[in-house]
Design an enzyme around this catalytic site. Sequence first.
Site, PDB file in Angstrom:
ATOM      1  N   HIS A 363      13.586  -1.678  23.987  1.00 21.77           N
ATOM      2  CA  HIS A 363      12.283  -1.376  23.390  1.00 21.77           C
ATOM      3  C   HIS A 363      12.276   0.038  22.806  1.00 21.77           C
ATOM      4  O   HIS A 363      11.890   0.243  21.651  1.00 21.77           O
ATOM      5  CB  HIS A 363      11.197  -1.517  24.463  1.00 21.77           C
ATOM      6  CG  HIS A 363       9.838  -1.105  24.025  1.00 21.77           C
ATOM      7  ND1 HIS A 363       8.834  -2.015  23.751  1.00 21.77           N
ATOM      8  CD2 HIS A 363       9.277   0.118  23.815  1.00 21.77           C
ATOM      9  CE1 HIS A 363       7.735  -1.367  23.394  1.00 21.77           C
ATOM     10  NE2 HIS A 363       7.976  -0.065  23.443  1.00 21.77           N
ATOM     11  N   GLU A 364      12.699   1.008  23.601  1.00 25.55           N
ATOM     12  CA  GLU A 364      12.642   2.402  23.150  1.00 25.55           C
ATOM     13  C   GLU A 364      13.543   2.647  21.948  1.00 25.55           C
ATOM     14  O   GLU A 364      13.148   3.293  20.973  1.00 25.55           O
ATOM     15  CB  GLU A 364      13.019   3.336  24.300  1.00 25.55           C
ATOM     16  CG  GLU A 364      12.057   3.322  25.465  1.00 25.55           C
ATOM     17  CD  GLU A 364      10.616   3.567  25.052  1.00 25.55           C
ATOM     18  OE1 GLU A 364      10.371   4.269  24.054  1.00 25.55           O
ATOM     19  OE2 GLU A 364       9.722   3.030  25.724  1.00 25.55           O
ATOM     20  N   HIS A 367      12.187   1.523  18.659  1.00 22.53           N
ATOM     21  CA  HIS A 367      11.250   2.405  17.955  1.00 22.53           C
ATOM     22  C   HIS A 367      12.012   3.265  16.947  1.00 22.53           C
ATOM     23  O   HIS A 367      11.529   3.546  15.854  1.00 22.53           O
ATOM     24  CB  HIS A 367      10.497   3.291  18.942  1.00 22.53           C
ATOM     25  CG  HIS A 367       9.306   2.633  19.557  1.00 22.53           C
ATOM     26  ND1 HIS A 367       8.258   2.137  18.825  1.00 22.53           N
ATOM     27  CD2 HIS A 367       8.985   2.392  20.857  1.00 22.53           C
ATOM     28  CE1 HIS A 367       7.343   1.619  19.634  1.00 22.53           C
ATOM     29  NE2 HIS A 367       7.769   1.761  20.877  1.00 22.53           N
ATOM     30  N   TYR A 378       1.963   4.468  13.377  1.00 21.34           N
ATOM     31  CA  TYR A 378       1.370   4.162  14.679  1.00 21.34           C
ATOM     32  C   TYR A 378      -0.139   4.337  14.609  1.00 21.34           C
ATOM     33  O   TYR A 378      -0.737   5.191  15.265  1.00 21.34           O
ATOM     34  CB  TYR A 378       1.984   5.058  15.742  1.00 21.34           C
ATOM     35  CG  TYR A 378       1.918   4.462  17.125  1.00 21.34           C
ATOM     36  CD1 TYR A 378       2.738   3.396  17.472  1.00 21.34           C
ATOM     37  CD2 TYR A 378       1.046   4.959  18.073  1.00 21.34           C
ATOM     38  CE1 TYR A 378       2.686   2.846  18.731  1.00 21.34           C
ATOM     39  CE2 TYR A 378       0.987   4.416  19.341  1.00 21.34           C
ATOM     40  CZ  TYR A 378       1.804   3.361  19.667  1.00 21.34           C
ATOM     41  OH  TYR A 378       1.748   2.811  20.921  1.00 21.34           O
ATOM     42  N   GLU A 387       4.618  -1.563  17.772  1.00 27.82           N
ATOM     43  CA  GLU A 387       4.837  -1.874  19.183  1.00 27.82           C
ATOM     44  C   GLU A 387       5.476  -3.251  19.359  1.00 27.82           C
ATOM     45  O   GLU A 387       6.393  -3.424  20.166  1.00 27.82           O
ATOM     46  CB  GLU A 387       3.511  -1.820  19.933  1.00 27.82           C
ATOM     47  CG  GLU A 387       3.114  -0.434  20.389  1.00 27.82           C
ATOM     48  CD  GLU A 387       4.144   0.166  21.315  1.00 27.82           C
ATOM     49  OE1 GLU A 387       4.564  -0.498  22.283  1.00 27.82           O
ATOM     50  OE2 GLU A 387       4.541   1.304  21.070  1.00 27.82           O
ATOM     51  N   ASP A 449      -6.200   0.026  20.633  1.00 28.27           N
ATOM     52  CA  ASP A 449      -4.923   0.637  20.984  1.00 28.27           C
ATOM     53  C   ASP A 449      -3.746  -0.244  20.551  1.00 28.27           C
ATOM     54  O   ASP A 449      -3.759  -1.460  20.771  1.00 28.27           O
ATOM     55  CB  ASP A 449      -4.887   0.828  22.506  1.00 28.27           C
ATOM     56  CG  ASP A 449      -3.759   1.724  22.945  1.00 28.27           C
ATOM     57  OD1 ASP A 449      -2.591   1.308  22.783  1.00 28.27           O
ATOM     58  OD2 ASP A 449      -4.044   2.816  23.458  1.00 28.27           O
ATOM     59  N   HIS A 451      -0.942  -0.764  21.811  1.00 37.43           N
ATOM     60  CA  HIS A 451      -0.312  -1.504  22.900  1.00 37.43           C
ATOM     61  C   HIS A 451      -0.964  -2.870  23.060  1.00 37.43           C
ATOM     62  O   HIS A 451      -0.325  -3.830  23.465  1.00 37.43           O
ATOM     63  CB  HIS A 451      -0.449  -0.745  24.221  1.00 37.43           C
ATOM     64  CG  HIS A 451      -0.221   0.721  24.101  1.00 37.43           C
ATOM     65  ND1 HIS A 451      -1.253   1.635  24.087  1.00 37.43           N
ATOM     66  CD2 HIS A 451       0.916   1.432  23.965  1.00 37.43           C
ATOM     67  CE1 HIS A 451      -0.755   2.844  23.964  1.00 37.43           C
ATOM     68  NE2 HIS A 451       0.563   2.745  23.891  1.00 37.43           N
TER      69      HIS A 451
END
Length: 549
Positions: A363-364, A367, A378, A387, A449, A451
Amino acid sequence: MRAGSISAHRHRRTTLVASAATVAAALIAAAATTGSAGAAPAGPAAAGAPSLQLSASQRAELLREAGSGTAATAKALRLSGKEKLVVRDVVKDADGTTHTRYERTYDGLPVLGGDLIVERSASGRTTDVTKATNAAITVADTKASVAPTGAERKALGIAKAAGDRQTDTDSAPRKVIWAATGKPTLAYETVVGGVQKDGTPSRLHVITDADTGAKLYERQAIETGTGNSQYSGKVAVGSVKSGTSWLLKDTARGGHMTYNLKHAEDGKGSKFTDADNIWGNGKTTIAQTAAVDAHYGAAVTWDYYKNVLGRKGIRNDGKAAYSRVHFGDEYVNAFWDDDCFCMTYGDGEGNKKPLTELDVAGHEMSHGLTSATANLEYSGESGGLNEATSDIFGTAVEFYAKNPSDVGDYLMGEKIDINGDGTPLRYMDKPSKDGYSYDYWKRGIGDDDPHLTSGPANHFFYLLSEGSGKKVVNGVTYDSPTIDGKAVKGIGRAKAEKIWYKALTAYMTSTTNYAQARTATLKAAKALYGGTSAEYKAVGAAWAGVNVK
C-alpha cells in the site's frame, strides 16, 4: 508532494500515509476533461495493447523525443504563447501508441492543476488529450501584491492553528498559477514542516492568493497509512557480505536497504548487520524482526511491479526506495515520503505490533507509484482514488506473494490489529463493514475523508475481480452487493489489476474524479481487450454496481 493514508484519522484509527514531492507539488481537484484541443478526434484503440517494459535507455530516448517537441505540442493544443509544457513521463504500448504526460508553466511559473496527457498512435497522430482542467490559463499579470513573507506568515499561522509544533518553512514561498479550482489565480505555495499532534511528521502545503493573501487551499502531505518475520513466517531477504558480517541490502532489487531508526523521528537511521545472515526471530524482542517484514515487503512489491506490471521500481527507473523501521515510540503509523523516497514504519501500541504487514508495505509503496504516474491529488474524489489505488495494489502484492502465513485476501491490514479487536482496517467486498466507508458513489462524496471515499473504487475492483454475491476466496467469506441488486460477473483479479494500472498510467490525471475514472478504465479495457470484449463490458457493469454511470 502527495498525501495518502490507509485509515481515517478523524475516527481515531491509525493512518498509513504517503507523500510524494513532484514537479507539480500541489495539483488539486478540478474537473478533468477529455478533449482534442487542436487534435484529431479520438479513434478506437487497438485490442491487445499492453504497456511495454522499456529499458532505461529506451525510456530516456522517449523522454528526449517528447521533450524536443514540447513547443510543437503546445501549439497544436492551442496553448497561449506564455504557456510551456514540461515532459513528466512517457508510456509506450505494444502497438506503438504513446501516452505522454506533461506539466505546464505560464510565464515561467508552475501551473498547479495544469497537467495533461497526449495520446499518439504509432504514426504520430494525436488520438486523445486528457486535461486536469479545461480552463484557459491566463492571469492579468504575474506581479504579486503580497510579499513572500506575508504568504509565509499566513502559512505558519495555519499550521499552528492545526496543532502542529516545531513549525518552520522548508523554503521560501514559491509563486505559482493556481488552476486546480475554478479561475486560474496568481498564488503562492508555502510548505511548512514540523510535527503533527500524534507525532507524525508534518509537511503542510498552503496556497494563498498572491494579490489578496487569502487562503485558497491547504493540504497535509503526510497524514495520519532467510529472515524470521513477524507476519509472513520464514522468508528470503536480500543481503550482501560486508567485511566479516552481512548487510541487509537487496542488490537484486535496485539496492533496497532497511535502516533502524531506534525510535528516533528523523534521519536515516543505522544499517542492519548480522554475523550469520539469519535475521530476526519472528518476535518483537529483537529489532531485526520488523526489518525482515519491511525488507520482505519491499522485495515482493518490487517483484510484483516487475513481473506483473512490467515496471522497474516505483519510478520505473530501476532504483529502489529504502525502508526505515522503529520510528518514534509506540507510533501507530506508517508512511511513504517521496522527499526521502522511503517507507517508514512505527511499532504500534506498546511497540508490539509494527505496521510492517505485507499489504501495508505494498500500500505505502504504491502511493509512490501513484505520485510517479497520475499524481492523483489527495483532495476531493481524486483523493479517494489515490487511496484506493494503494489498497488495490497492496492487495495485489499480497495475492502475488502466495505466502502461507499471510494469504491473499480483500482485507486491508488484517494482521496488525489497529482497531484492537482483531478486525481488519478495510473491506473491499463491502467497504461499509468498517462502519465508516462508502459502498457506493454519491454526489458530494469528495467532501469527505479520502480514507472513506476510497470505498466505491475498492468495491469496483472487488466486483470486477470476483463478481457480486457470496463466495469464499482463500478461506475468507465475502458477500459483495450492488446498488441495484444486479449481478456482476468478475473477470479475475489478474485482468482487473492490469486494467487499473493501465488506466492509472495512461489515462488518469491529477484531478481525475469517479466519473473520469470510469472513462479511464473503460479506455484501458478497450486498449487491452477490445471495445466489444467481456472485459470491457464487465468494467461498465462493475462501475454501475457502485453507482458510477
